[in-house]
Write an enzyme that holds these catalytic residues in place. Structure first.
Site, PDB file in Angstrom:
ATOM      1  N   ASP A 181      -7.783  -4.976   0.019  1.00 53.33           N
ATOM      2  CA  ASP A 181      -8.395  -5.215  -1.419  1.00 53.33           C
ATOM      3  C   ASP A 181      -7.686  -7.368  -0.748  1.00 53.33           C
ATOM      4  O   ASP A 181      -9.003  -9.009  -1.936  1.00 53.33           O
ATOM      5  CB  ASP A 181      -7.955  -5.539  -2.931  1.00 53.33           C
ATOM      6  N   HIS A 227       0.964  -1.561   0.111  1.00 56.36           N
ATOM      7  CA  HIS A 227      -0.107  -0.099   0.140  1.00 56.36           C
ATOM      8  C   HIS A 227       0.947   1.523   0.209  1.00 56.36           C
ATOM      9  O   HIS A 227       1.656   1.074   1.060  1.00 56.36           O
ATOM     10  CB  HIS A 227      -0.995  -0.068   1.355  1.00 56.36           C
TER      11      HIS A 227
HETATM   12  N1  CMC Z   1       4.627  -7.777  -4.961  1.00 54.49           N
HETATM   13  C1  CMC Z   1       5.251  -7.877  -5.043  1.00 54.49           C
HETATM   14  N2  CMC Z   1       6.178  -6.791  -5.638  1.00 54.49           N
HETATM   15  C2  CMC Z   1       5.892  -5.421  -4.483  1.00 54.49           C
HETATM   16  C3  CMC Z   1       4.462  -5.317  -4.261  1.00 54.49           C
HETATM   17  C4  CMC Z   1       3.442  -6.389  -4.502  1.00 54.49           C
HETATM   18  N3  CMC Z   1       2.168  -6.398  -4.028  1.00 54.49           N
HETATM   19  N4  CMC Z   1       4.296  -3.767  -4.228  1.00 54.49           N
HETATM   20  C5  CMC Z   1       5.070  -3.626  -3.591  1.00 54.49           C
HETATM   21  N5  CMC Z   1       6.291  -4.856  -4.240  1.00 54.49           N
HETATM   22  C6  CMC Z   1       7.649  -3.936  -4.340  1.00 54.49           C
HETATM   23  C7  CMC Z   1       8.461  -2.793  -5.627  1.00 54.49           C
HETATM   24  O1  CMC Z   1       8.805  -3.810  -6.732  1.00 54.49           O
HETATM   25  C8  CMC Z   1       9.068  -2.235  -5.454  1.00 54.49           C
HETATM   26  O2  CMC Z   1       9.754  -3.082  -4.544  1.00 54.49           O
HETATM   27  P1  CMC Z   1      11.748  -2.102  -4.780  1.00 54.49           P
HETATM   28  O3  CMC Z   1      11.864  -1.097  -4.022  1.00 54.49           O
HETATM   29  O4  CMC Z   1      12.938  -3.788  -4.867  1.00 54.49           O
HETATM   30  O5  CMC Z   1      11.686  -1.474  -6.544  1.00 54.49           O
HETATM   31  C9  CMC Z   1       8.558  -1.232  -3.203  1.00 54.49           C
HETATM   32  O6  CMC Z   1       7.567  -2.225  -3.078  1.00 54.49           O
HETATM   33  C10 CMC Z   1       7.727  -0.546  -3.241  1.00 54.49           C
HETATM   34  O7  CMC Z   1       6.810  -0.457  -4.431  1.00 54.49           O
HETATM   35  P2  CMC Z   1       6.240   0.227  -4.622  1.00 54.49           P
HETATM   36  O8  CMC Z   1       5.029   0.137  -6.326  1.00 54.49           O
HETATM   37  O9  CMC Z   1       7.087   1.858  -5.272  1.00 54.49           O
HETATM   38  O10 CMC Z   1       4.905   1.085  -4.033  1.00 54.49           O
HETATM   39  P3  CMC Z   1       3.506   1.867  -4.650  1.00 54.49           P
HETATM   40  O11 CMC Z   1       3.560   2.865  -2.957  1.00 54.49           O
HETATM   41  O12 CMC Z   1       3.769   2.983  -5.559  1.00 54.49           O
HETATM   42  O13 CMC Z   1       2.771   1.073  -4.650  1.00 54.49           O
HETATM   43  C11 CMC Z   1       1.138  -0.144  -4.616  1.00 54.49           C
HETATM   44  C12 CMC Z   1       1.528   0.672  -3.818  1.00 54.49           C
HETATM   45  C13 CMC Z   1      -0.484  -0.602  -3.852  1.00 54.49           C
HETATM   46  C14 CMC Z   1       0.400   0.204  -6.406  1.00 54.49           C
HETATM   47  C15 CMC Z   1       1.747  -1.141  -4.384  1.00 54.49           C
HETATM   48  O14 CMC Z   1       2.308  -2.247  -3.610  1.00 54.49           O
HETATM   49  C16 CMC Z   1       0.767  -3.212  -5.513  1.00 54.49           C
HETATM   50  O15 CMC Z   1       0.833  -2.729  -6.983  1.00 54.49           O
HETATM   51  N6  CMC Z   1       0.228  -3.242  -5.015  1.00 54.49           N
HETATM   52  C17 CMC Z   1      -0.749  -4.691  -5.138  1.00 54.49           C
HETATM   53  C18 CMC Z   1      -1.870  -4.171  -6.589  1.00 54.49           C
HETATM   54  C19 CMC Z   1      -3.008  -3.733  -5.081  1.00 54.49           C
HETATM   55  O16 CMC Z   1      -3.086  -4.573  -4.012  1.00 54.49           O
HETATM   56  N7  CMC Z   1      -3.487  -2.376  -5.105  1.00 54.49           N
HETATM   57  C20 CMC Z   1      -4.387  -2.450  -3.901  1.00 54.49           C
HETATM   58  C21 CMC Z   1      -4.212  -1.222  -2.674  1.00 54.49           C
HETATM   59  S1  CMC Z   1      -4.739  -0.978  -1.612  1.00 54.49           S
HETATM   60  C22 CMC Z   1      -6.855  -0.353  -1.855  1.00 54.49           C
HETATM   61  C23 CMC Z   1      -6.920   1.115  -2.865  1.00 54.49           C
HETATM   62  O17 CMC Z   1      -5.632   1.439  -3.202  1.00 54.49           O
HETATM   63  O18 CMC Z   1      -7.924   0.726  -3.408  1.00 54.49           O
END
Ligand code: CMC
Length: 428
Positions: free
Chosen positions: A364, A307
């Site tokens: 989720d 998140h």
């Molecule tokens: N699985 C594997 N690795 C992950 C995941 C995941 N679900 N989420 C983040 N990471 C890793 C990412 O690869 C990165 O690694 P590194 O630092 O080595 O490059 C690190 O963790 C930070 O991730 P980020 O993408 O920079 O973080 P963000 O704040 O931009 O993204 C997020 C947040 C929710 C989009 C992301 O965690 C994600 O894609 N999660 C899966 C989709 C999901 O469950 N979304 C629902 C969010 S909650 C409800 C809502 O908002 O509606």
């Protein structure tokens, strides 16, 4: 930095920027004069450190895993309140007295119908259309049937617009579902509360009596409460951004629905169940999928994990996990997806990759399991999220317009071509 200002030294000069106080949580540096004074802008991809507004609606502490609606902890709200009361709380700022609740609830019932012509719009969609696309279009189309622009200086008009949209949105959500099945489109039943009414409109079969199952309605009510607001997330920021151009409420919310649809946002609940089904079909080896999620050369991510703000357990996920357990045992359902979800959670939470990055299950991760147990098809999951998030979108739109936030218009650091002269096609 002193207590109430930040000093920036740049190019031989010193500039002061005031710190804006909060009641709890992050304070902000007011950099509104930065560009005029220094010629610099701030660059913050994905707005990870940018406060876009001053708000009094929802507070969350991502490190502690805390979420408050108007100051009330989500755990208390989920246990003691109901969705209609939460809608009132978000929109009006305080819990309602019995009289205030009755008036609000009565107004929603008063508008508990949708113009018959809307059915013709639904008819034009193929049955295979994704319900989120249909919902966004129908919400925008509502404007045609309720054309009066909201006078934001009138409390009555603002309340009316909110109550109209809340009442009619439940129909649109139910109808998008029935469209996918080719079922007749029902109107509401004013003997029921908001969630029961939606439930009946969506699930009543044309050839059978309909019984309200209180266990199911209780679970739905809780899910809607947990989704009701989450401060400046992607879809809410979209609603505020669109509304900042003084676009109408319905059109702004329609844009928010499109933002919510994405798999990184609300669409994750659909993606989680699809992922769990895939893992099950593949033999159920959760370790293999956790490894895939960690592999930088593999685009697979563990959906429902991570998140932007929570770097601890999402408090909503804790409540939903328990609700999923309770619902499945009350309904006597065994779901392999729930077993896989629990195994995945265990493996991921003990894995260095997830620990280091503070990746925890989000809202989720378990919500899809509840929706599935209720017989709601996967493609409808994000519509359920939208139904829950609606009061948050409206409250945030209302706050933005009442406070008079200026039109949203970010700047950019341009890295494209410098000025060059046009070349005729024959000479290229
Ligand atoms: N699985 C594997 N690795 C992950 C995941 C995941 N679900 N989420 C983040 N990471 C890793 C990412 O690869 C990165 O690694 P590194 O630092 O080595 O490059 C690190 O963790 C930070 O991730 P980020 O993408 O920079 O973080 P963000 O704040 O931009 O993204 C997020 C947040 C929710 C989009 C992301 O965690 C994600 O894609 N999660 C899966 C989709 C999901 O469950 N979304 C629902 C969010 S909650 C409800 C809502 O908002 O509606």
């Amino acid at each position: 930095m002193s207590d109430n200002k930040v000093i920036l030294n740049y190019d031989g000069n010193s500039y002061e920027y005031p710190i804006v106080d909060s009641t709890i949580g992050d304070r902000g540096i007011d950099i509104s004069k930065l560009r005029d004074q220094t010629g610099l802008i701030t660059l913050d991809l994905g707005y990870k450190n940018t406060g876009a507004t001053l708000s009094e609606i929802t507070y969350l502490d991502g490190d502690k895993g805390e979420l408050f609606y108007r100051g009330y902890p989500i755990e208390q709200i989920a246990e003691k309140s109901n969705f209609t009361e939460v809608m009132y709380l978000l929109l009006h700022g305080d819990l309602p007295t019995q009289d205030q609740f009755n008036t609000f609830n009565g107004n929603i019932k008063k508008y508990n119908f949708v113009a018959e012509e809307m059915k013709k719009i639904i008819d034009a969609f193929p049955r295979s259309a994704h319900p989120m696309g249909v919902l966004s279009s129908l919400t925008s189309a509502l404007t045609a049937f309720n054309p009066k622009a909201v006078n934001v200086n009138s409390k009555e008009e603002m309340d009316l617009a909110a109550e109209l949209l809340i009442a009619k949105f439940a129909h649109l959500a139910a109808w998008t579902y029935r469209k996918t099945l080719g079922l007749p489109l029902n109107h509401g039943d004013n003997n029921l509360n908001y969630v029961e009414n939606f439930y009946k409109m969506a699930f009543r079969q044309p050839n059978a009596d309909f019984e309200i199952n209180p266990v199911v309605v209780g679970a739905l009510d809780k899910l809607l409460i947990l989704h009701a607001d989450h401060e400046q997330n992607c879809s809410t920021s979209t609603v505020r951004m669109v509304g900042s151009a003084h676009t109408g409420l319905f059109a702004s919310v329609s844009a928010g629905i499109s933002a919510l649809w994405g798999p990184l946002h609300g669409g994750a609940n659909q993606a989680v169940i699809e992922m769990l089904e895939l893992i099950e079909k593949d033999g159920g080896d959760v370790n293999k999928w956790v490894e895939k999620a960690k592999d930088k050369n593999d685009s697979f991510r563990l959906m429902g994990f991570g998140h932007r703000v929570y770097k601890n357990f999402d408090p909503r996920a804790k409540i939903i996990k328990k609700a999923a357990d309770d619902l499945l045992s009350a309904l006597g359902i065994e779901d392999k997806a729930l077993d896989i979800a629990m195994q995945l959670e265990k493996v991921a939470l003990e894995d260095e990759y997830f620990i280091e990055r503070k990746l925890y299950p989000n809202v989720d991760f378990y919500s899809g399991i509840i929706y599935r147990a209720l017989g709601i098809p996967t493609e409808m999951f994000t519509v359920m999220f939208a139904l829950g998030r609606l009061p948050g979108w409206i409250a945030q739109w209302k706050e933005m317009r009442i406070k008079g936030d200026p039109i949203g218009r970010p700047r950019q650091v341009y890295q494209g071509a410098q000025q060059r002269d046009y070349i005729d096609m024959v000479n290229r």
